[in-house]
Enzyme design. Structure first.
Site, mmCIF file in Angstrom:
data_model
loop_
_atom_site.group_PDB
_atom_site.id
_atom_site.type_symbol
_atom_site.label_atom_id
_atom_site.label_comp_id
_atom_site.label_asym_id
_atom_site.label_seq_id
_atom_site.Cartn_x
_atom_site.Cartn_y
_atom_site.Cartn_z
ATOM 1 N N PRO A 132 0.927 -0.818 -0.076
ATOM 2 C CA PRO A 132 0.243 0.045 0.213
ATOM 3 C C PRO A 132 0.981 1.467 0.060
ATOM 4 O O PRO A 132 0.262 2.323 -1.062
ATOM 5 C CB PRO A 132 -0.683 -0.339 1.291
ATOM 6 C CG PRO A 132 -0.935 -1.643 1.500
ATOM 7 C CD PRO A 132 0.678 -2.101 0.895
ATOM 8 N N ARG A 288 -16.528 6.643 -42.154
ATOM 9 C CA ARG A 288 -16.951 7.495 -41.712
ATOM 10 C C ARG A 288 -16.583 8.984 -42.693
ATOM 11 O O ARG A 288 -15.687 9.132 -43.462
ATOM 12 C CB ARG A 288 -16.244 7.979 -40.552
ATOM 13 C CG ARG A 288 -17.043 9.725 -39.888
ATOM 14 C CD ARG A 288 -18.214 8.971 -39.260
ATOM 15 N NE ARG A 288 -18.855 10.234 -38.217
ATOM 16 C CZ ARG A 288 -20.044 10.566 -38.339
ATOM 17 N NH1 ARG A 288 -20.898 9.365 -38.504
ATOM 18 N NH2 ARG A 288 -20.074 10.986 -37.336
ATOM 19 N N ILE A 357 -10.034 9.711 -33.746
ATOM 20 C CA ILE A 357 -10.253 9.494 -35.291
ATOM 21 C C ILE A 357 -11.715 9.279 -34.807
ATOM 22 O O ILE A 357 -12.996 9.600 -35.964
ATOM 23 C CB ILE A 357 -9.246 8.470 -36.124
ATOM 24 C CG1 ILE A 357 -8.407 9.386 -36.425
ATOM 25 C CG2 ILE A 357 -10.148 7.748 -37.039
ATOM 26 C CD1 ILE A 357 -7.335 8.139 -36.581
ATOM 27 N N GLY A 360 -17.202 11.228 -31.396
ATOM 28 C CA GLY A 360 -17.955 10.703 -30.609
ATOM 29 C C GLY A 360 -18.456 9.082 -30.266
ATOM 30 O O GLY A 360 -18.474 8.852 -28.645
ATOM 31 N N GLU A 383 5.619 -3.191 -13.961
ATOM 32 C CA GLU A 383 6.278 -3.143 -14.704
ATOM 33 C C GLU A 383 7.724 -1.906 -14.103
ATOM 34 O O GLU A 383 8.755 -1.487 -15.031
ATOM 35 C CB GLU A 383 6.493 -4.361 -15.339
ATOM 36 C CG GLU A 383 7.084 -5.366 -15.078
ATOM 37 C CD GLU A 383 6.098 -6.380 -15.031
ATOM 38 O OE1 GLU A 383 4.915 -5.134 -15.022
ATOM 39 O OE2 GLU A 383 5.477 -7.761 -15.425
ATOM 40 N N SER A 386 6.717 5.317 -16.480
ATOM 41 C CA SER A 386 7.554 5.606 -17.682
ATOM 42 C C SER A 386 9.079 6.727 -16.425
ATOM 43 O O SER A 386 10.351 6.717 -16.810
ATOM 44 C CB SER A 386 5.976 6.377 -18.376
ATOM 45 O OG SER A 386 6.123 5.955 -18.725
#
Ligand SMILES: Cc1cc2nc3c(=O)[nH]c(=O)nc-3n(C[C@H](O)[C@H](O)[C@H](O)COP(=O)(O)OP(=O)(O)OC[C@H]3O[C@@H](n4cnc5c(N)ncnc54)[C@H](O)[C@@H]3O)c2cc1C
Length: 403
Positions: A132, A288, A357, A360, A383, A386
């Site tokens: 924790p 689209r 892309i 909505g 792991e 960054s």
């Protein structure tokens, strides 16, 4: 929709197995992932099929019933599983780390006892460092083990964020065994803690090992993340990884070694999710229409696709290079850190671009990209975040280029 093949040459064996896993992902994982994600339900049927395909024993030697394949092939498999759903690769990931630890550091007895059952997936493994109050700062671990009069070790403390915490039968857990050790990492030991899979309150020989209810998460659903509570849990000395003589107080370096291959594994997951995000964007952008033409015909969208495809390829190459170096027995700590950093960020980037892309509809649970958008951030954390990868890379660079 398949996207242009990678320039990385696969052997015939690698091609056969990754084709098989891709088909499995297309037919079994992708059509069911939305359901398990929405319900946050463990994908038991998919896991059963993975057992039949031998996917829990990919890197375990044939003498123990596994496939005996290398890290590079494993990374290719993980990419395909993660392209389907990163939770599926998460079910394999900690198991893979556990088998790596056993294969590299385990005693003959430990290998004989656990590896055959792990190769078939009969028992699965979890990997537990975080608590924790700590994740990045592993040396701050507080969970401790003390030797008792009868030779067992008694473990007390609390662990956090354990992937497969409930369903696993073995937990490779790092605990403090010498509170006075300086530096602190020299006083830590990895125990192979056995428990009953799927049971929250263990009894009998596993008494004192409790798994609280799973943590509710943004994404990465289906696979459980749990705390673990050790309260007077007895672990026999023979379950110290590598045995008491060789393994006591060696846990930190064993776990750090395993994290190196774990980073290649997370990198492969980043490639898989980035690849899927690209596939979804390529399809949607040609379907689209705005302003009288498919949005793929707008240059701004093509630039996004170009950036995504470039990131996917670069991430894949970094990942494969780190895996190949490790397989060749060369140093790969720096390369694994770079691969993990780049591929996890590429995963986040590609998912966000694909989400944009989709306009909505990307915000709707009807579209797969919505799940990817919640799943991708995990890879920035597990792991080593960054920031921690950059610390690792910087340190290794200076070690290799000392003047
Ligand atoms: C879904 C999920 C599954 C997980 N599964 C596992 C598992 O199976 N086993 C396990 O052991 N752990 C697991 N983890 C835990 C994970 O490894 C940790 O969350 C991670 O290492 C970060 O630790 P932390 O959350 O305590 O963040 P902290 O260490 O508190 O870091 C908080 C922030 O500070 C930054 N930071 C920390 N130190 C520095 C520094 N020195 N310099 C610059 N920035 C710094 C971090 O990058 C981060 O941005 C899991 C986590 C999640 C979310």
């Amino acid at each position: 929709m398949a996207v242009a093949a990678s320039p990385i040459d696969k052997t015939d064996e690698q091609k056969a197995i990754t084709d098989m896993v891709r088909q499995f992902a297309d037919e079994q994982i992708l059509p069911n992932a939305e359901h398990f994600d929405h319900e946050d339900e463990f994908p038991a049927d998919i896991v059963e099929q993975m057992k039949e395909l031998g996917l829990f024993g990919v890197t375990i030697p044939e003498e123990y019933g596994g496939m005996g394949l290398d890290l590079t092939t494993y990374a290719m498999i993980v990419e395909e599983l993660s392209r389907g759903w990163i939770s599926i690769s998460g079910i394999v990931n900690t198991h893979f780390i556990g088998s790596y630890l056993l294969m590299k550091f385990g005693t003959d007895e430990q290998k004989q006892k656990f590896l055959p059952k792990m190769a078939t997936g009969e028992i699965r493994a979890a990997f537990s460092l975080s608590e924790p109050e700590l994740g990045s700062d592993v040396q701050a671990i507080k969970t401790s083990a003390k030797k008792t009069g009868d030779g067992d070790y008694e473990i007390n403390g609390q662990k956090m964020w354990v992937t497969n915490g409930l369903m696993s039968g073995l937990v490779f857990v790092l605990v403090k065994t010498d509170p006075d050790a300086e530096p602190r990492h020299k006083g830590m030991t990895c125990f192979i803690a056995e428990k009953e899979p799927g049971v929250s309150e263990n009894t009998g020989e596993h008494a004192g090992f409790t798994v609280p209810p799973k943590i509710k998460k943004l994404g990465y659903k289906g696979v459980e993340s749990t705390e673990l509570v050790f309260d007077g849990y007895r672990c026999p000395a023979e379950n110290i990884l590598g045995g008491e003589d060789e393994g006591l107080n060696k846990g930190f370096s064993q776990m750090m070694d395993a994290l190196e291959v774990g980073r290649v594994n997370v990198a492969a997951r980043g490639v898989g999710i980035a690849q899927r995000a690209l596939e979804l964007a390529l399809r949607y952008s040609q379907e689209r229409k705005t302003f009288g033409k498919p949005i793929a015909q707008h240059q701004a969208i093509q630039f996004k696709l170009a950036d995504m495809a470039t990131q996917v390829e670069a991430a894949r190459m970094l990942t494969m290079r780190a895996a190949m170096l490790k397989d060749a027995g060369e140093r790969s700590d720096l390369e694994a850190g770079m691969a993990k950093l780049f591929a996890s960020e590429a995963g986040r980037f590609c998912v966000e671009e694909s989400f944009r892309i989709h306009g909505g509809y990307g915000y709707s649970k009807e579209y797969e990209i919505e799940r990817l958008y919640r799943d991708a951030p995990l890879l920035l954390i597990g792991e080593g975040t960054s920031e921690i990868q950059k610390m690792v890379i910087g340190k290794k660079l200076l070690q290799r280029h000392r003047i």
